[in-house]
Design an enzyme around this catalytic site. Structure first.
Site, short mmCIF file in Angstrom:
data_model
loop_
_atom_site.label_atom_id
_atom_site.label_comp_id
_atom_site.label_asym_id
_atom_site.label_seq_id
_atom_site.Cartn_x
_atom_site.Cartn_y
_atom_site.Cartn_z
N SER A 1 -11.07 -2.74 5.61
CA SER A 1 -9.67 -2.40 5.40
C SER A 1 -9.03 -2.09 6.74
CB SER A 1 -9.57 -1.18 4.48
OG SER A 1 -8.25 -0.70 4.39
N SER A 2 -7.70 -1.98 6.74
CA SER A 2 -6.98 -1.46 7.91
C SER A 2 -6.32 -0.12 7.62
CB SER A 2 -5.90 -2.45 8.35
OG SER A 2 -6.48 -3.62 8.87
N THR B 1 0.87 -1.16 0.00
CA THR B 1 0.00 0.00 0.00
C THR B 1 0.91 1.22 0.00
OG1 THR B 1 -1.75 -1.22 1.14
CG2 THR B 1 -1.80 1.14 1.44
#
Length: 582
Positions: free
Chosen positions: A465-466, A401
């Site tokens: 999501s995180s 990410t």
């Protein structure tokens, strides 16, 4: 004023977390290419911190031309699509916190991918009804959700932009045509075969490898005329160019042509996608107000829980590199990750008890479970009056990410986390960019023992999501910090520990980022290899912790207001981040 430009080289290998669905703990999603000390860039007017020097320069150029933070974010993401394709791109999704300084308002822009209308709860089940092998699910069309980042950027730019939309893509278009040099990190990720599907489909194979099948060498001048053409269409037509017309057709064709693992995404899914404007969630911590992103990401709620649990369990700030800190942080993390697994998902589809999870009385009760003298072991989620009884989720979420922060001359700011999920995503390419595999962030199973999993697959739903873009404000509601990180489900730990360290001590944000990581996702306690954290292994074992020493995969980027009113950058020494300001 003098421009300051600094580069950091990726420094650590990182291991996959242990997940259901046969994800190998011993595979390495990040490859080490050295370490370089990062210094703080100070800026009074404007500042950009991103994962790549060309992306930083693109954002900074827009600010210099009179653009806002919202304008610069578009330029940064366009360039990251080219130069950091393994981590994010216009084929993926993102969460952005935007601070409007004149209105004194923080807004959460949701560009998370959505499941196709034809997706069902058995999307990732085999014909025998068992969960698919994660790798089999990830590579190809099955895992591709409707990309959301471009629609989100357009929404935020329409609200807060100052420059014409088309102007924001100039740097990315010209660099796509002229080429950029393959970085050590990109080369290492290709050479490591981190994503075993990368050579499976012709477009990605031809783009990332030589004619002999070797990964592109470090320094190779890589051009992408197809991406230049796509970005030119988007610059001229707006985000609709991705969701309708030739580009949309290319996306659907790529998904359908992956006949070994075809997906369910259709043109109507693209045409119907909507970015969402949400309300940020904020809580007091020390003398500050800390704001995060609401569901469908679990990051904001879980980080705020960790900080508040720590303050309740031990009101006095703990030294940021002490046994007491490591023990308390891991226990608070256990409790928060337990709640995350049970309750957090897309709030447009399931009841997410955000207020209850952050309720002072509830957190006070939870904090009493923390034993200062002993590891509590596996934590259980708290009992909350939700509408239905839910089962815990163990959905895989891998760590490739990107995060960037921007502040403009008017004091407006962006904290944005963006991703295609796994390194190189689904490995499908369309129009010169990779398509995400974000649907594998859903739980592969819809229920456990007859109880539904909140993060199960549903048509149009956004997978949990995180990602954790965060902002911090002082007692006068003035922005003083913005930060975030990549790292899969460890993002929450990386951001929470650095917030605690900075807001509970007098160290700089860069010093916080330089500090060793400790992670507990309600399992083993992980200490970052090759750091001073290793000296706590035996003392923590004596407290009952199961210890694992391993490399960590953060890529923190942030800024903090200095005592003289200037902005100070911070970039993770574990990656190749850069800062530019004046």
């Amino acid at each position: 004023m003098r421009n300051v430009f600094l580069t950091v080289i990726l420094t650590t290998t990182a291991l996959f977390p242990s997940f259901l669905y046969a994800v190998n703990e011993d595979l390495a999603p990040e490859s080490a290419t050295g370490v370089q000390t990062q210094a703080t860039v100070r800026a009074r007017q404007q500042l950009v911190v991103t994962a790549h020097p060309l992306a930083t320069q693109a954002g900074y150029n827009i600010l210099q031309q009179g653009g806002s933070a919202a304008d610069a974010a578009v330029a940064v993401q366009a360039m990251l699509t080219l130069v950091e394709p393994q981590s994010s791109g216009i084929g993926g999704g993102a969460f952005m916190l935007y601070w409007d300084n004149s209105a004194q308002k923080v807004t959460a822009f949701d560009g998370r991918e959505t499941a196709p209308a034809a997706a069902t709860e058995d999307l990732f089940l085999t014909t025998s009804g068992t969960p698919m092998n994660w790798w089999d699910a990830m590579v190809g069309g099955r895992s591709v959700g409707t990309p959301g980042v471009l629609a989100m950027l357009e929404l935020s730019q329409k609200n807060y932009g100052k420059l014409p939309w088309g102007k924001l893509f100039n740097d990315a278009i010209s660099t796509s045509e002229a080429g950029f040099n393959v970085t050590p990190r990109l080369h290492q990720l290709l050479a490591s075969k981190i994503n075993p599907g990368l050579g499976r489909y012709p477009q990605a194979r031809q783009y990332f490898f030589t004619a002999d099948g070797e990964p592109l060498p470090e320094g190779y001048l890589l051009t992408n005329p197809a991406l230049a053409d796509s970005l030119r269409q988007i610059a001229q037509q707006g985000a609709t160019a991705l969701y309708r017309g030739p580009l949309a057709d290319k996306i659907i064709t790529a998904i359908k042509q992956a006949k070994d693992n075809p997906g369910k995404l259709t043109l109507s899914d693209l045409q119907n996608y909507q970015a969402v404007e949400r309300q940020a969630i904020c809580q007091p911590f020390r003398q500050y107000r800390v704001c995060g992103f609401p569901p469908p990401t679990s990051g904001g709620v879980t980080i705020l829980q960790i900080l508040l649990l720590m303050a309740l369990a031990e009101p006095q700030p703990l030294p940021p590199d002490s046994l007491e800190f490591y023990h308390l942080f891991t226990q608070a993390s256990r409790l928060a990750y337990a709640d995350r697994a049970r309750y957090l998902a897309d709030s447009d589809f399931v009841g997410v008890p955000v207020d209850q999870l952050l309720d002072a009385d509830y957190l006070q009760q939870r904090s009493q479970l923390i034993n200062p003298h002993r590891d509590m072991g596996q934590a259980h989620p708290g009992e909350l009056p939700v509408a239905i009884s839910q089962a815990d989720d163990q959905s895989p979420e891998l760590p490739c990410t990107s995060h960037f922060v921007i502040v403009d001359r008017w004091g407006n700011a962006v904290s944005m986390t963006t991703s295609i999920e796994m390194a190189f995503g689904s490995t499908l390419m369309a129009g010169g960019f990779l398509l995400n595999n974000q649907l594998t962030d859903f739980s592969f199973v819809a229920e456990v023992d007859g109880k539904p999993v909140a993060n199960r697959v549903q048509p149009g739903k956004r997978p949990r999501s995180s990602m954790s873009p965060m902002m911090v404000f002082d007692e006068n509601n003035q922005l003083i910090a913005a930060l975030g990180s990549p790292g899969g489900s460890r993002i929450i730990s990386y951001v929470a520990e650095n917030l605690y360290r900075k807001l509970s001590s007098d160290i700089s944000l860069q010093q916080a980022f330089n500090s060793p990581h400790v992670v507990n996702r309600n399992g083993v306690t992980e200490l970052e290899a090759g750091t001073t954290a290793e000296r706590f292994a035996e003392p923590l074992k004596a407290l009952g912790h199961e210890i694992k020493i391993r490399d960590q995969n953060s890529g923190l980027h942030g800024f903090f207001r200095q005592s003289d009113g200037s902005w100070g950058s911070a970039a993770d020494p574990r990656r190749e981040g850069t800062a530019l300001g004046n």
